[in-house]
Scaffold this motif. Structure first.
Motif, mmCIF file in Angstrom:
data_model
loop_
_atom_site.group_PDB
_atom_site.id
_atom_site.type_symbol
_atom_site.label_atom_id
_atom_site.label_comp_id
_atom_site.label_asym_id
_atom_site.label_seq_id
_atom_site.Cartn_x
_atom_site.Cartn_y
_atom_site.Cartn_z
ATOM 1 N N GLY A 193 0.823 -1.201 0.000
ATOM 2 C CA GLY A 193 0.000 0.000 0.000
ATOM 3 C C GLY A 193 0.858 1.252 0.000
ATOM 4 N N GLY A 194 0.219 2.391 -0.203
ATOM 5 C CA GLY A 194 0.941 3.657 -0.205
ATOM 6 C C GLY A 194 0.069 4.773 -0.709
ATOM 7 N N SER A 195 0.717 5.885 -1.008
ATOM 8 C CA SER A 195 0.018 7.064 -1.501
ATOM 9 C C SER A 195 0.432 7.336 -2.932
ATOM 10 N N VAL A 196 -0.551 7.511 -3.795
ATOM 11 C CA VAL A 196 -0.274 7.804 -5.201
ATOM 12 C C VAL A 196 -1.240 8.866 -5.681
ATOM 13 N N GLN A 197 -0.909 9.468 -6.808
ATOM 14 C CA GLN A 197 -1.822 10.421 -7.431
ATOM 15 C C GLN A 197 -2.795 9.681 -8.331
ATOM 16 N N ALA A 198 -3.906 10.308 -8.572
ATOM 17 C CA ALA A 198 -4.905 9.731 -9.463
ATOM 18 C C ALA A 198 -4.267 9.387 -10.807
ATOM 19 N N GLY A 199 -4.636 8.223 -11.316
ATOM 20 C CA GLY A 199 -4.059 7.746 -12.561
ATOM 21 C C GLY A 199 -2.852 6.846 -12.363
ATOM 22 N N GLY A 200 -2.345 6.800 -11.153
ATOM 23 C CA GLY A 200 -1.181 5.988 -10.858
ATOM 24 C C GLY A 200 -1.514 4.536 -10.625
ATOM 25 N N SER A 201 -0.484 3.766 -10.275
ATOM 26 C CA SER A 201 -0.635 2.324 -10.079
ATOM 27 C C SER A 201 0.027 1.891 -8.780
ATOM 28 N N LEU A 202 -0.505 0.807 -8.232
ATOM 29 C CA LEU A 202 0.089 0.131 -7.081
ATOM 30 C C LEU A 202 -0.133 -1.360 -7.246
ATOM 31 N N ARG A 203 0.761 -2.137 -6.666
ATOM 32 C CA ARG A 203 0.543 -3.579 -6.616
ATOM 33 C C ARG A 203 0.583 -4.021 -5.163
ATOM 34 N N LEU A 204 -0.511 -4.577 -4.728
ATOM 35 C CA LEU A 204 -0.600 -5.121 -3.385
ATOM 36 C C LEU A 204 -0.213 -6.597 -3.397
ATOM 37 N N SER A 205 0.409 -7.027 -2.318
ATOM 38 C CA SER A 205 0.773 -8.435 -2.149
ATOM 39 C C SER A 205 0.185 -8.957 -0.855
ATOM 40 N N CYS A 206 -0.108 -10.230 -0.837
ATOM 41 C CA CYS A 206 -0.616 -10.895 0.361
ATOM 42 C C CYS A 206 0.087 -12.234 0.477
ATOM 43 N N ALA A 207 0.965 -12.346 1.446
ATOM 44 C CA ALA A 207 1.693 -13.585 1.674
ATOM 45 C C ALA A 207 0.911 -14.462 2.642
ATOM 46 N N ALA A 208 0.763 -15.727 2.286
ATOM 47 C CA ALA A 208 0.030 -16.679 3.120
ATOM 48 C C ALA A 208 0.995 -17.633 3.804
ATOM 49 N N PHE A 209 0.780 -17.828 5.084
ATOM 50 C CA PHE A 209 1.625 -18.718 5.874
ATOM 51 C C PHE A 209 0.749 -19.761 6.550
ATOM 52 N N GLY A 210 1.335 -20.934 6.773
ATOM 53 C CA GLY A 210 0.614 -21.980 7.462
ATOM 54 C C GLY A 210 0.036 -22.996 6.496
#
Length: 123
Positions: free
Chosen positions: A9-26
Motif C-alpha cells: 500500500g501507499g500514496s499515489v496520485q490519481a491515474g497511478g498504479s500500485l501492486r498489493l501483495s498478500c503472503a500466506a503462511f501456514g
C-alpha cells in the motif's frame, strides 16, 4: 491455521498504479478462494476481487478493467495490480481466505483476514 500478511500500500496520485501483495503462511492447501476487500472510513467493507483454486476470477464493477487479481502458488502469494487509480479507491485493503466458497459479495464468508494495508489516492 492460515495467516495472511498484506504489503504494497501507499500514496499515489490519481491515474497511478500500485501492486498489493498478500503472503500466506501456514496450512494453505485447504484454501479454496482468496479475495481482496477494502473499507473506507464510514463505509462498509466491500469486495474488490477474488480468485478460486481453479483460477476463476471475479471483480467488483467499480474496478473492472483497472484491477487484476493473480496468485503465485509456488510463493503462496496473492497479488492485486491496481491501475488508473481514482480518489474513490482510497481505503484500507485486506486480503482474506475462504475454505468453502468464493462469494465476493459476502465478506462474512471469509474466515481468515490479514491486517490490511492502506491505499491513498490523491486528486
Amino acid at each position: 491455521q492460515v495467516q495472511l500478511v498484506e504489503s504494497g500500500g501507499g500514496s499515489v496520485q490519481a491515474g497511478g498504479s500500485l501492486r498489493l501483495s498478500c503472503a500466506a503462511f501456514g496450512y494453505t492447501y485447504s484454501t479454496y478462494c482468496m479475495g481482496w476487500f477494502r473499507q473506507a472510513p464510514g463505509k462498509e467493507r466491500e469486495g474488490v476481487a477474488a480468485i478460486d483454486s481453479d483460477g476463476n476470477t471475479s471483480y467488483a464493477d467499480s474496478v473492472k478493467g483497472r484491477f487484476t487479481i493473480s496468485q503465485d502458488n509456488a510463493k503462496n502469494t496473492l497479488y492485486l495490480q491496481m491501475n488508473s487509480l481514482k480518489p474513490e479507491d482510497t481505503a484500507m485493503y485486506y486480503c482474506a481466505a475462504d475454505f468453502f466458497r468464493c462469494r465476493l459479495a459476502r465478506p462474512a464468508d471469509f474466515g481468515v483476514w490479514g491486517q490490511g494495508t492502506q491505499v491513498t489516492v490523491s486528486s
